[in-house]
Design a protein around this motif. Sequence first.
Motif, PDB file in Angstrom:
ATOM      1  N   ARG A  38      -8.908 -20.835   5.861  1.00 35.55           N
ATOM      2  CA  ARG A  38      -8.617 -20.337   4.616  1.00 35.55           C
ATOM      3  C   ARG A  38      -8.539 -20.629   3.177  1.00 35.55           C
ATOM      4  N   GLY A  77      -6.272  -5.501  -2.919  1.00 37.96           N
ATOM      5  CA  GLY A  77      -6.555  -5.550  -1.278  1.00 37.96           C
ATOM      6  C   GLY A  77      -8.275  -5.362  -1.047  1.00 37.96           C
ATOM      7  N   HIS A  81     -11.462 -11.240   1.084  1.00 34.10           N
ATOM      8  CA  HIS A  81     -10.824 -10.029   2.283  1.00 34.10           C
ATOM      9  C   HIS A  81     -12.781  -9.783   3.354  1.00 34.10           C
ATOM     10  N   VAL A 125      -3.774 -13.918   7.552  1.00 34.76           N
ATOM     11  CA  VAL A 125      -2.741 -13.845   7.715  1.00 34.76           C
ATOM     12  C   VAL A 125      -1.566 -15.062   8.878  1.00 34.76           C
ATOM     13  N   PRO A 127      -5.707  -4.310   3.675  1.00 36.50           N
ATOM     14  CA  PRO A 127      -4.163  -4.668   3.207  1.00 36.50           C
ATOM     15  C   PRO A 127      -3.835  -3.269   2.752  1.00 36.50           C
ATOM     16  N   ILE A 153      -2.637  -7.557  -2.521  1.00 31.30           N
ATOM     17  CA  ILE A 153      -2.708  -9.081  -1.795  1.00 31.30           C
ATOM     18  C   ILE A 153      -2.101  -9.995  -3.458  1.00 31.30           C
ATOM     19  N   VAL A 170      -2.357 -14.099  -2.788  1.00 34.44           N
ATOM     20  CA  VAL A 170      -3.538 -14.887  -2.280  1.00 34.44           C
ATOM     21  C   VAL A 170      -2.869 -16.163  -2.613  1.00 34.44           C
ATOM     22  N   ARG A 172      -4.631 -17.769   1.979  1.00 32.85           N
ATOM     23  CA  ARG A 172      -3.601 -17.086   2.285  1.00 32.85           C
ATOM     24  C   ARG A 172      -2.768 -15.852   2.273  1.00 32.85           C
ATOM     25  N   ILE A 173      -2.509 -14.846   2.592  1.00 32.98           N
ATOM     26  CA  ILE A 173      -1.786 -13.998   1.924  1.00 32.98           C
ATOM     27  C   ILE A 173      -0.511 -13.511   2.005  1.00 32.98           C
TER      28      ILE A 173
END
Length: 411
Positions: free
Chosen positions: A27, A293, A298, A308, A332, A336, A338, A342-343
């Motif tokens: 990530r 999103g 993503h 996630v 999503p 989001i 982040v 990582r969200i």
Amino acid sequence: MANSGTSGDRGPGREAVLDPALAAKLRAWWAHRQWLDGAHQGASAGEVLAASGWARSVGGAAPYLGLFARAGLGRAAVDAAVAALEVHELPSARGCTYLLPAVDFALGLAAGAGAPEADITSAAKHLGVTRDEVEKLCLAITDALSPDRPLDPPAIREAVGGAVRGLGEAGKKRGTSTTLPLALGLLQARGQIRRVPVNGRLDQQRYGYVDWDQPVKGSAAELAQRYFAWAAPASVKHFRWFSGFTAATAKAALAPLELTPLPGTDLLLPVELAEEFQGFTAPADPQYALLAGIDGIHLLHRDLSRLVDPADARRSVPAAKGGRVFGSEADPQTHIVVDRGRIVGFWEYDSEQREIVHQLFVPPDAALREAIGRTEAFVREELGDARGFSLDSPRSRAPKIAAMRAAADRG
């Protein structure tokens, strides 16, 4: 460039569960390669898109939010880059619209060339449209357009007269009420015309068209090379999702590339990045960004579980029906937050209160509050709203905002 075999925005499906330490490293690496580490403030829009990947554009705020998060670019700077053709919205991978840097205009058009051909084939089969009438309409449109005076679709219809044919109720049911969209799509894919935002903004879907002379060229291998520079480590499934290629075309595209597998996974990365990835360490301090999103962090893979944490996968989707949880979604359903890939939260913009409303998965520290405040000021002062897509509206997102506020009140 051959493609087809997959279309639209269907994702590649779930990948194998990774070791938590490797997942965290991946990530953070993806965020680093996506220029979400804060190291590229002041870069141009073209530089950001060339390095981190094409930005999906659906008439919402996503391109603005992504460029602001990566390089601190305001709306005026982005709009100026669009006006100067340093970047442009073009039909590209899977026939979908992306914001591309000038260096990739030819490749992007080549990647999306199959989509209008498929539309014309479908119209011929179901609506009695002939190739000859579409080509004649294309000629009429190019005769009517100039390089510097955009015409919107009503003005084009008036200029070409009877060359546009209505397709009746059958056409309306299939989302193609006249032959005009078929010709416009074909001409855009050929680089003969381009679509220009009427007011210069990317987040308001009102367009005119101008004459253009843009070469269309590029191979499947070139697209694969670009993709793995932006998105690696990535799987073949990830690449097929992005490109829309069949298995055979994807295999041929990857053959010239020197890709090495990441042990214990189905992920591949270019050999020139393998040593850098091996020595990469996830930053100790948070690196927050507020994104759409559909941001590339993503959407380049469209494999949401990568970003996630397992505990967060069980969180309820704001205002969703049927008890849907975050980990069950393909995309999503909100913007989001982040941190190192990582969200860590959901957010939306409340245009009435002129503020960001959020639901965070982590306790807010000073850095997170600063990131939220900075993005809130950008949206309020420069965008006015942060629509997720063209049909998004303050009314449609009100239930999500209410659900996030209620979750925040519950602590």
